[in-house]
Write an enzyme that holds these catalytic residues in place. Structure first.
Site, PDB file in Angstrom:
ATOM      1  N   ALA A 105     -73.046  66.727 -34.678  1.00 40.04           N
ATOM      2  CA  ALA A 105     -71.876  65.946 -35.118  1.00 40.04           C
ATOM      3  C   ALA A 105     -71.333  65.115 -33.957  1.00 40.04           C
ATOM      4  O   ALA A 105     -71.001  63.932 -34.117  1.00 40.04           O
ATOM      5  CB  ALA A 105     -70.804  66.886 -35.667  1.00 40.04           C
ATOM      6  N   LYS A 138     -72.943  64.058 -31.253  1.00 42.84           N
ATOM      7  CA  LYS A 138     -73.881  63.028 -30.780  1.00 42.84           C
ATOM      8  C   LYS A 138     -74.087  61.917 -31.820  1.00 42.84           C
ATOM      9  O   LYS A 138     -74.322  60.761 -31.463  1.00 42.84           O
ATOM     10  CB  LYS A 138     -75.213  63.677 -30.404  1.00 42.84           C
ATOM     11  CG  LYS A 138     -75.118  64.613 -29.191  1.00 42.84           C
ATOM     12  CD  LYS A 138     -74.650  63.875 -27.954  1.00 42.84           C
ATOM     13  CE  LYS A 138     -74.682  64.728 -26.706  1.00 42.84           C
ATOM     14  NZ  LYS A 138     -74.252  64.001 -25.510  1.00 42.84           N
ATOM     15  N   TYR A 180     -73.043  70.132 -32.078  1.00 44.55           N
ATOM     16  CA  TYR A 180     -73.659  69.183 -31.140  1.00 44.55           C
ATOM     17  C   TYR A 180     -74.140  67.926 -31.882  1.00 44.55           C
ATOM     18  O   TYR A 180     -73.914  66.797 -31.439  1.00 44.55           O
ATOM     19  CB  TYR A 180     -74.822  69.892 -30.442  1.00 44.55           C
ATOM     20  CG  TYR A 180     -75.502  69.110 -29.357  1.00 44.55           C
ATOM     21  CD1 TYR A 180     -74.929  69.003 -28.085  1.00 44.55           C
ATOM     22  CD2 TYR A 180     -76.730  68.488 -29.568  1.00 44.55           C
ATOM     23  CE1 TYR A 180     -75.566  68.298 -27.078  1.00 44.55           C
ATOM     24  CE2 TYR A 180     -77.371  67.781 -28.574  1.00 44.55           C
ATOM     25  CZ  TYR A 180     -76.788  67.691 -27.323  1.00 44.55           C
ATOM     26  OH  TYR A 180     -77.417  66.991 -26.320  1.00 44.55           O
ATOM     27  N   SER A 239     -78.142  61.826 -28.305  1.00 40.13           N
ATOM     28  CA  SER A 239     -79.298  62.737 -28.367  1.00 40.13           C
ATOM     29  C   SER A 239     -80.030  62.468 -29.669  1.00 40.13           C
ATOM     30  O   SER A 239     -79.414  62.066 -30.666  1.00 40.13           O
ATOM     31  CB  SER A 239     -78.821  64.183 -28.356  1.00 40.13           C
ATOM     32  OG  SER A 239     -79.875  65.050 -28.744  1.00 40.13           O
ATOM     33  N   ARG A 285     -75.699  67.072 -11.867  1.00 38.62           N
ATOM     34  CA  ARG A 285     -77.046  67.652 -12.047  1.00 38.62           C
ATOM     35  C   ARG A 285     -77.688  67.053 -13.300  1.00 38.62           C
ATOM     36  O   ARG A 285     -77.058  66.274 -14.023  1.00 38.62           O
ATOM     37  CB  ARG A 285     -76.988  69.191 -12.131  1.00 38.62           C
ATOM     38  CG  ARG A 285     -76.047  69.711 -13.176  1.00 38.62           C
ATOM     39  CD  ARG A 285     -75.728  71.195 -12.954  1.00 38.62           C
ATOM     40  NE  ARG A 285     -74.654  71.607 -13.823  1.00 38.62           N
ATOM     41  CZ  ARG A 285     -74.832  72.059 -15.065  1.00 38.62           C
ATOM     42  NH1 ARG A 285     -76.041  72.217 -15.546  1.00 38.62           N
ATOM     43  NH2 ARG A 285     -73.779  72.384 -15.807  1.00 38.62           N
TER      44      ARG A 285
HETATM   45  P1  NAP Z   1     -76.895  69.685 -17.849  1.00 34.20           P
HETATM   46  O1  NAP Z   1     -78.077  69.749 -16.942  1.00 34.20           O
HETATM   47  O2  NAP Z   1     -76.395  70.912 -18.494  1.00 34.20           O
HETATM   48  O3  NAP Z   1     -75.710  68.944 -17.052  1.00 34.20           O
HETATM   49  C1  NAP Z   1     -74.499  68.714 -17.712  1.00 34.20           C
HETATM   50  C2  NAP Z   1     -73.607  67.867 -16.841  1.00 34.20           C
HETATM   51  O4  NAP Z   1     -72.384  67.630 -17.559  1.00 34.20           O
HETATM   52  C3  NAP Z   1     -73.226  68.532 -15.535  1.00 34.20           C
HETATM   53  O5  NAP Z   1     -73.149  67.558 -14.532  1.00 34.20           O
HETATM   54  C4  NAP Z   1     -71.838  69.101 -15.848  1.00 34.20           C
HETATM   55  O6  NAP Z   1     -70.991  69.203 -14.706  1.00 34.20           O
HETATM   56  C5  NAP Z   1     -71.291  68.041 -16.751  1.00 34.20           C
HETATM   57  N1  NAP Z   1     -70.181  68.539 -17.576  1.00 34.20           N
HETATM   58  C6  NAP Z   1     -70.208  69.495 -18.517  1.00 34.20           C
HETATM   59  N2  NAP Z   1     -68.990  69.670 -19.041  1.00 34.20           N
HETATM   60  C7  NAP Z   1     -68.164  68.793 -18.404  1.00 34.20           C
HETATM   61  C8  NAP Z   1     -66.785  68.496 -18.499  1.00 34.20           C
HETATM   62  N3  NAP Z   1     -65.971  69.127 -19.357  1.00 34.20           N
HETATM   63  N4  NAP Z   1     -66.276  67.533 -17.672  1.00 34.20           N
HETATM   64  C9  NAP Z   1     -67.085  66.888 -16.802  1.00 34.20           C
HETATM   65  N5  NAP Z   1     -68.398  67.134 -16.678  1.00 34.20           N
HETATM   66  C10 NAP Z   1     -68.927  68.076 -17.468  1.00 34.20           C
HETATM   67  O7  NAP Z   1     -77.172  68.685 -19.054  1.00 34.20           O
HETATM   68  P2  NAP Z   1     -78.233  67.500 -19.202  1.00 34.20           P
HETATM   69  O8  NAP Z   1     -79.422  68.037 -19.884  1.00 34.20           O
HETATM   70  O9  NAP Z   1     -78.376  66.767 -17.926  1.00 34.20           O
HETATM   71  O10 NAP Z   1     -77.450  66.605 -20.265  1.00 34.20           O
HETATM   72  C11 NAP Z   1     -76.792  65.402 -19.912  1.00 34.20           C
HETATM   73  C12 NAP Z   1     -76.464  64.651 -21.188  1.00 34.20           C
HETATM   74  O11 NAP Z   1     -77.669  64.379 -21.896  1.00 34.20           O
HETATM   75  C13 NAP Z   1     -75.583  65.457 -22.157  1.00 34.20           C
HETATM   76  O12 NAP Z   1     -74.685  64.597 -22.808  1.00 34.20           O
HETATM   77  C14 NAP Z   1     -76.583  66.012 -23.146  1.00 34.20           C
HETATM   78  O13 NAP Z   1     -75.993  66.299 -24.383  1.00 34.20           O
HETATM   79  C15 NAP Z   1     -77.569  64.869 -23.224  1.00 34.20           C
HETATM   80  N6  NAP Z   1     -78.893  65.248 -23.699  1.00 34.20           N
HETATM   81  C16 NAP Z   1     -79.636  66.188 -23.047  1.00 34.20           C
HETATM   82  C17 NAP Z   1     -80.873  66.534 -23.543  1.00 34.20           C
HETATM   83  C18 NAP Z   1     -81.755  67.554 -22.880  1.00 34.20           C
HETATM   84  O14 NAP Z   1     -82.747  67.945 -23.502  1.00 34.20           O
HETATM   85  N7  NAP Z   1     -81.485  67.980 -21.669  1.00 34.20           N
HETATM   86  C19 NAP Z   1     -81.365  65.913 -24.709  1.00 34.20           C
HETATM   87  C20 NAP Z   1     -80.583  64.956 -25.340  1.00 34.20           C
HETATM   88  C21 NAP Z   1     -79.342  64.623 -24.824  1.00 34.20           C
HETATM   89  P3  NAP Z   1     -70.948  70.545 -13.776  1.00 34.20           P
HETATM   90  O15 NAP Z   1     -72.337  70.730 -13.266  1.00 34.20           O
HETATM   91  O16 NAP Z   1     -70.002  70.198 -12.702  1.00 34.20           O
HETATM   92  O17 NAP Z   1     -70.511  71.648 -14.660  1.00 34.20           O
END
Ligand code: NAP
Length: 247
Positions: free
Chosen positions: A158, A160, A156, A143, A16
């Site tokens: 730390a 990233k 978080y 991030s 997702r």
């Molecule tokens: P999200 O919608 O919460 O999705 C997180 C994804 O990571 C899901 O597919 C989840 O799998 C998977 N995941 C979590 N823990 C896991 C584990 N232990 N092993 C394997 N998979 C795991 O998050 P997102 O917003 O798409 O974020 C994706 C990346 O972008 C992250 O690294 C986040 O820190 C970074 N990021 C996000 C933002 C933002 O604003 N959204 C900004 C900067 C950086 P399941 O669904 O199967 O649990």
């Protein structure tokens, strides 16, 4: 963009959010994509179906990338099935936000394991295959919080920030082997991670973003796809896709 036909990609956390968009973007360029998920099996299967609809192949693999054995077994399964890993996107990530005064050991370790240690486990398992094939594109999702810091996110930030430092160091070590290592640093992006933030706080956040909107996961995914397909001379870099929230 150059096509990724015949390339093998692994996207952690591809069920997702940003990871899903990345998996689809790589598939649009022709890559076979292994989608890792932790708990969201149905969502991961749906992404795989979409990828097959694009005319390429998909694998769905459960693993907790914060666990060394599970993460290494994930990579092994991709190699057993498809022979190698060409494009690795370390995307899986979590938040456990709280002020530092209230930070528990559990909240600290959970975030460091999932966001940082995972990058070590998965990359170290995939790298031998890249070295053997003299080709690799490693893209680590960091991030802007790892660059700028953020209230309530010492754990978080730390994790990233360390991902960026890891990226630069590994990039130097493997550059001569036609392996590039880059970080993509999104700003606030419209996924469940941001939806979990209380609405009032979201409004406050928006006022700090020069473009005055959240990013779309597809906007981050296109940056990742660019690095994977056309980024032959780009390594050790941070690609900021953040609406100007950090410059
Ligand atoms: P999200 O919608 O919460 O999705 C997180 C994804 O990571 C899901 O597919 C989840 O799998 C998977 N995941 C979590 N823990 C896991 C584990 N232990 N092993 C394997 N998979 C795991 O998050 P997102 O917003 O798409 O974020 C994706 C990346 O972008 C992250 O690294 C986040 O820190 C970074 N990021 C996000 C933002 C933002 O604003 N959204 C900004 C900067 C950086 P399941 O669904 O199967 O649990």
């Amino acid at each position: 963009m150059q096509k990724l036909d015949d390339k093998i990609a692994l996207v952690t956390g591809g069920s997702r959010g940003i990871g899903k968009s990345i998996a689809l973007e790589l598939a649009k360029l022709g890559a076979k994509v292994a989608i890792n998920y932790h708990g969201s099996k149905d969502k991961a299967e749906a992404v795989a179906d979409e990828i097959r609809g694009l005319g390429t192949e998909a694998l769905v693999l459960q693993a907790d990338v914060g666990d060394a054995d599970s993460a290494r077994n994930l990579v092994k399964q991709v190699i057993d099935q498809w022979g190698r890993v060409d494009v690795l996107v370390n995307n899986a990530g979590i938040t456990r936000d709280t002020t530092f005064k209230k930070m528990t050991d559990e909240a600290w370790h959970e975030v460091i394991n999932t966001n940082l240690n995972s990058v070590f486990y998965v990359t170290s398992a995939a790298l031998p295959s890249m070295l053997e094939n003299k080709f690799g594109r490693i893209i680590n999702i960091s991030s802007f919080v790892g660059q700028a810091g953020n209230f309530g996110q010492t754990n978080y930030a730390a994790s990233k920030g360390a991902v960026i430092a890891f990226t630069k160091s590994l990039a130097k070590e493997v550059a001569r082997n036609n392996i590039t290592v880059n970080a993509v640093a999104p700003g606030f992006t419209a996924t469940e991670m941001v939806a979990a933030i209380p609405e009032k706080v979201q409004e406050k956040i928006l006022s700090t973003v020069p473009q005055n909107r959240f990013g779309e996961p597809e906007e981050v995914a296109r940056g990742v796809a660019y690095l994977a397909s056309d980024g032959d001379y780009i390594t050790g870099q941070q690609l900021n896709i953040n609406g100007g929230v950090y410059m």
